[in-house]
Design a protein around this motif. Structure first.
Motif, PDB file in Angstrom:
ATOM      1  N   UNK A 194      -2.408  -4.483  -2.730  1.00 24.90           N
ATOM      2  CA  UNK A 194      -1.947  -3.516  -1.731  1.00 24.90           C
ATOM      3  C   UNK A 194      -0.442  -3.598  -1.499  1.00 24.90           C
ATOM      4  N   UNK A 195       0.065  -4.797  -1.247  1.00 26.51           N
ATOM      5  CA  UNK A 195       1.512  -4.928  -0.981  1.00 26.51           C
ATOM      6  C   UNK A 195       2.321  -4.505  -2.203  1.00 26.51           C
ATOM      7  N   UNK A 227      -9.315  14.813  -1.076  1.00 26.15           N
ATOM      8  CA  UNK A 227      -8.176  14.757  -1.998  1.00 26.15           C
ATOM      9  C   UNK A 227      -8.512  13.741  -3.093  1.00 26.15           C
ATOM     10  N   UNK A 228      -7.625  13.555  -4.064  1.00 24.32           N
ATOM     11  CA  UNK A 228      -7.902  12.614  -5.171  1.00 24.32           C
ATOM     12  C   UNK A 228      -8.284  11.236  -4.648  1.00 24.32           C
ATOM     13  N   UNK A 229      -8.393  10.281  -5.504  1.00 26.88           N
ATOM     14  CA  UNK A 229      -8.830   8.944  -5.120  1.00 26.88           C
ATOM     15  C   UNK A 229      -7.854   8.291  -4.143  1.00 26.88           C
ATOM     16  N   UNK A 230      -8.387   7.616  -3.152  1.00 22.22           N
ATOM     17  CA  UNK A 230      -7.537   6.903  -2.192  1.00 22.22           C
ATOM     18  C   UNK A 230      -8.027   5.462  -2.131  1.00 22.22           C
ATOM     19  N   UNK A 231      -7.123   4.522  -2.329  1.00 23.90           N
ATOM     20  CA  UNK A 231      -7.498   3.111  -2.384  1.00 23.90           C
ATOM     21  C   UNK A 231      -7.526   2.532  -0.962  1.00 23.90           C
ATOM     22  N   UNK A 232      -8.719   2.098  -0.517  1.00 26.71           N
ATOM     23  CA  UNK A 232      -8.880   1.533   0.842  1.00 26.71           C
ATOM     24  C   UNK A 232      -7.831   0.465   1.133  1.00 26.71           C
ATOM     25  N   UNK A 233      -7.696  -0.432   0.143  1.00 25.67           N
ATOM     26  CA  UNK A 233      -6.866  -1.614   0.403  1.00 25.67           C
ATOM     27  C   UNK A 233      -5.392  -1.241   0.539  1.00 25.67           C
ATOM     28  N   UNK A 234      -4.950  -0.323  -0.326  1.00 22.96           N
ATOM     29  CA  UNK A 234      -3.546   0.097  -0.235  1.00 22.96           C
ATOM     30  C   UNK A 234      -3.307   0.779   1.116  1.00 22.96           C
ATOM     31  N   UNK A 235      -4.259   1.614   1.526  1.00 22.21           N
ATOM     32  CA  UNK A 235      -4.093   2.324   2.815  1.00 22.21           C
ATOM     33  C   UNK A 235      -4.123   1.347   3.991  1.00 22.21           C
ATOM     34  N   UNK A 236      -4.960   0.323   3.875  1.00 19.00           N
ATOM     35  CA  UNK A 236      -5.030  -0.700   4.924  1.00 19.00           C
ATOM     36  C   UNK A 236      -3.682  -1.421   5.067  1.00 19.00           C
ATOM     37  N   UNK A 237      -3.112  -1.811   3.930  1.00 18.68           N
ATOM     38  CA  UNK A 237      -1.834  -2.533   3.944  1.00 18.68           C
ATOM     39  C   UNK A 237      -0.715  -1.587   4.413  1.00 18.68           C
ATOM     40  N   UNK A 238      -0.770  -0.330   3.972  1.00 16.59           N
ATOM     41  CA  UNK A 238       0.243   0.648   4.392  1.00 16.59           C
ATOM     42  C   UNK A 238       0.241   0.767   5.926  1.00 16.59           C
TER      43      UNK A 238
END
Ligand SMILES: NC(=O)c1ccc[n+]([C@@H]2O[C@H](COP(=O)([O-])OP(=O)(O)OC[C@H]3O[C@@H](n4cnc5c(N)ncnc54)[C@H](O)[C@@H]3O)[C@@H](O)[C@H]2O)c1
Length: 349
Positions: free
Chosen positions: A22-23, A295-306
């Motif tokens: 994510x980071x 929308x297209x694929x969204x990564x849970x973990x990246x969004x969590x870290x964002x």
């Protein structure tokens, strides 16, 4: 503000596929330090992800100039390490479960309040696109009053690191309930807007302690280690507003396929299920099923870290917050108490 300086504490499974991933997917943070008691794993992870500083002791990592740390340790260390990190002036993203019990979780919340630093709990399922879209529908009143949620997650053979810390109650706080159950409970309470709970009925089973030889992708197995936690849990939680949540989770069960998942919400105006998100209602006397186009694929973990990084940069509250992590922990405590006593218990949050 330049890039936020981040440290990772615990270099195991979740550190790799959720936090480091994510980071490093985002522009506004850099991982400058990582810590693990396992020297071999520490060095490999640091080399693979080009993390410049390594530490065996988390106290040494906390002396570094860091804006934030991710706590990716076995559950029994979450409270102690999070409190130390907050007191060292770091903002903390702590993996779920928040802590092994509510008393430990309260210490974390108090430390966050005392230091004014951010404390977020890693309930990443909230950051899935379906969950976000559904939450939007709920907030706009499209489902009416939610009076029932059923959350099922039954796995066929998935005891994480059997014989290791995951299955040793002293180190984990419990089995599948505190491991997988907390994700489902958090999602349910978040959709419902955290109504006041009144009672909890829990039932737990330990039927698969002998399954140490079946590997899973989580945790390290130890054939000589302990398995003294439940592999299946049921829970019925009732709320002051009359609503109820029914939870059904297992690490191992004789069922078809790899397992089964169901997340169902019933509201007075509409119902919904996840995976795929479908909303069921009636309009013009016509039963209507709606499947939102995502929308297209969204990564849970990246969004969590964002979200965690945005909370630090913009000085806003984290969602999921420490308070919400404590709420889940209090329910988990009540379900274990109920399962132990064999009767419904009162809950106060
Ligand atoms: N969000 C999710 O879906 C998800 C998924 C898996 C795990 N988790 C949670 O993440 C946490 C870690 O789980 P995991 O699967 O990565 O476990 P893991 O066993 O793979 O990793 C834990 C790491 O912590 C290290 N460690 C132990 N004691 C330490 C100490 N005192 N100081 C420094 N390092 C120490 C271990 O050597 C190991 O490398 C748990 O709380 C788990 O519940 C969350």
């Amino acid at each position: 503000m330049g890039k936020l300086r981040v440290g990772i504490i615990g270099a195991g499974g979740v550190a790799r596929y959720a936090h480091i991933h994510g980071y490093q997917a985002l522009e506004d943070a850099e991982i400058v330090a990582i810590c693990d008691v396992n020297e071999d794993r520490l060095k490999k992870m640091a080399a693979e992800y080009k993390i410049p500083k390594t530490f065996r002791e988390y106290q040494d990592l906390l002396k570094e100039d860091l804006d934030a740390v991710s706590v990716c340790l076995p559950n029994y260390l979450h409270s102690q390490v999070t409190v130390a990190a907050l007191e060292a002036g770091k903002n903390v993203l702590c993996e779920k479960p928040m802590a092994i019990d509510a008393a430990e979780a309260k210490k974390m919340l108090e430390a966050a309040e005392r230091t004014g630093k951010k404390l977020m709990v890693g309930f990443h399922r909230r950051f899935g696109q379906e969950a976000q879209v559904l939450k939007g529908f709920i907030e706009r009143g499209e489902l009416g009053n939610i009076y029932y949620i059923k959350a099922t997650n039954l796995r066929r053979r998935s005891i994480p690191g059997a014989g290791g810390w995951f299955t040793t109650k002293r180190l984990s706080g419990g089995g599948v309930l505190i491991d997988i159950g907390v994700h489902n409970l958090d999602l349910a309470f978040w959709f419902m807007g955290h109504p006041k709970p009144t009672s909890a009925l829990g039932v737990t089973y330990q039927k698969f302690s002998h399954l140490k030889r079946v590997p899973t992708r989580f945790g390290d197995m130890d054939e000589k280690g302990v398995v003294d936690v439940e592999d299946m849990a049921l829970g019925l939680i009732k709320f002051e507003n009359g609503a109820a949540v029914f939870l059904e989770v297992s690490w191992a069960a004789h069922i078809g396929g790899g397992g089964t998942r169901e997340f169902r919400i019933l509201g007075t105006k509409a119902g919904a299920t996840l995976s795929p998100l479908t909303i069921y209602t009636i309009q013009n006397e016509q039963l209507l099923d709606t499947t939102p186009v995502l929308r297209g694929k969204q990564d849970h973990y990246v969004e969590e870290i964002r979200h965690f990084l945005d909370c630090i940069k913009e000085d806003k509250n984290c969602d999921p917050s420490g308070e919400e992590g404590l709420f889940v922990t209090q329910i988990v405590d009540a379900l274990y108490e109920s399962a132990g006593k064999g009767e419904t218990v009162q809950v106060s949050t």
